[in-house]
Design an enzyme around this catalytic site. Structure first.
Site, PDB file in Angstrom:
ATOM      1  N   GLY A  12      -6.704  73.995  18.005  1.00 35.91           N
ATOM      2  CA  GLY A  12      -5.261  74.170  17.925  1.00 35.91           C
ATOM      3  C   GLY A  12      -4.483  73.779  19.166  1.00 35.91           C
ATOM      4  CG  ASN A 108      -2.580  63.450  10.154  1.00 36.54           C
ATOM      5  OD1 ASN A 108      -3.058  64.516  10.509  1.00 36.54           O
ATOM      6  ND2 ASN A 108      -3.276  62.315  10.171  1.00 36.54           N
ATOM      7  CG  HIS A 110      -5.567  59.093  13.112  1.00 37.55           C
ATOM      8  ND1 HIS A 110      -6.602  59.694  12.432  1.00 37.55           N
ATOM      9  CD2 HIS A 110      -6.067  57.942  13.634  1.00 37.55           C
ATOM     10  CE1 HIS A 110      -7.678  58.937  12.523  1.00 37.55           C
ATOM     11  NE2 HIS A 110      -7.381  57.870  13.239  1.00 37.55           N
TER      12      HIS A 110
HETATM   13  C1  GAR Z   1      -6.966  66.171  17.483  1.00 36.94           C
HETATM   14  O1  GAR Z   1      -7.470  65.199  18.353  1.00 36.94           O
HETATM   15  C2  GAR Z   1      -6.353  65.511  16.254  1.00 36.94           C
HETATM   16  O2  GAR Z   1      -5.702  64.307  16.548  1.00 36.94           O
HETATM   17  C3  GAR Z   1      -7.582  65.276  15.422  1.00 36.94           C
HETATM   18  O3  GAR Z   1      -8.363  66.452  15.611  1.00 36.94           O
HETATM   19  C4  GAR Z   1      -8.084  67.013  16.889  1.00 36.94           C
HETATM   20  C5  GAR Z   1      -7.699  68.469  16.701  1.00 36.94           C
HETATM   21  O4  GAR Z   1      -7.545  69.128  17.914  1.00 36.94           O
HETATM   22  N1  GAR Z   1      -7.241  65.039  14.067  1.00 36.94           N
HETATM   23  C6  GAR Z   1      -7.909  64.187  13.276  1.00 36.94           C
HETATM   24  O5  GAR Z   1      -8.893  63.566  13.622  1.00 36.94           O
HETATM   25  C7  GAR Z   1      -7.345  64.043  11.856  1.00 36.94           C
HETATM   26  N2  GAR Z   1      -7.832  62.851  11.241  1.00 36.94           N
HETATM   27  P1  GAR Z   1      -6.685  70.472  18.070  1.00 36.94           P
HETATM   28  O6  GAR Z   1      -7.220  71.463  17.023  1.00 36.94           O
HETATM   29  O7  GAR Z   1      -7.002  70.944  19.453  1.00 36.94           O
HETATM   30  O8  GAR Z   1      -5.241  70.155  17.878  1.00 36.94           O
END
Ligand code: GAR
Length: 208
Positions: A12, A108, A110
């Site tokens: 998060g 979203n 990415h």
């Molecule tokens: C982030 O790097 C986000 O961009 C990626 O997961 C991570 C979550 O981190 N999302 C994806 O890969 C979606 N395709 P967080 O929980 O610390 O925000």
């Protein structure tokens, strides 16, 4: 004020960037009213609770079919009166019903420059592993609207990040977050909340 509902699955840090942006006045015209997690143990839920934000958990595996899950998530978002849904590290693919119900209202983040290193199977650390394997010198992050094509919706903001020699997937992931994701996601949310994003087909125009 628009109701922002944030969907999470893990640590998060992007949720935290949104909370911080709201507190410092970098997001106006909207407030995070609920955080929904696909994972009951996600640290993101603690971040929400610490900030007095309501939380919910909805797991794909608690539904007999994907269609039932899709319906339940759509109903939950409607019940929460979401004006904007933000996928901040949400690791479950969304179904048709929710995407249609919230057309051009789901953003979203990415961790790559779409259309590179995106689509089904490209999530989390895997994205950075593939970027390093390919040997690209620049990567970055993309904030975009969600449509029925995985990572294929209208792009709102992108920011480039340099790859350095000696990078591991973990080091690169952190740099992409620090230099790109935590900035462009709150910016995109703020633009949306102030009606500054015009969608034209599969592209966007940012209104001044
Ligand atoms: C982030 O790097 C986000 O961009 C990626 O997961 C991570 C979550 O981190 N999302 C994806 O890969 C979606 N395709 P967080 O929980 O610390 O925000």
């Amino acid at each position: 004020m628009k109701n922002i509902v944030v969907l999470v699955s893990g640590g998060g840090t992007n949720l935290q960037a949104l909370i911080d942006a709201q507190h410092s006045g970098k997001i106006t015209g909207g407030a995070i009213t609920c955080v929904i997690s696909s994972n009951p143990n996600a640290y993101a839920l603690e971040r929400a609770a610490k900030n007095g934000i309501a939380t919910e958990v909805i797991r794909r595996k608690d539904f007999a079919s994907f269609d039932e899950y899709d319906t339940a998530l759509t109903e939950l978002l409607k019940k929460k009166q979401a004006d904007l849904v933000v996928l901040a590290g949400f690791m479950t693919i969304l179904g048709k019903r929710v995407i249609q119900a919230f057309e051009n209202r789901i953003i979203n983040i990415h961790p790559a420059l779409i259309p590179s290193f995106c689509g089904e199977g490209y999530y989390g650390l895997r994205v950075h592993e593939e970027a390093l394997k390919k040997g690209v010198k620049v990567t970055g992050a993309t904030a975009h609207f969600v449509n029925e094509i995985c990572d294929g919706g209208p792009i709102i903001i992108q920011r480039a990040v340099e790859i350095k020699s000696g990078d591991t997937p973990e080091i690169l992931q952190r740099r992409v977050m620090e230099q790109a994701e935590w900035h462009i996601l709150p910016q995109a949310v703020n633009l949306f909340c102030n009606d500054k994003i015009k969608v034209i087909g599969n592209t966007t125009e940012i209104l001044e």
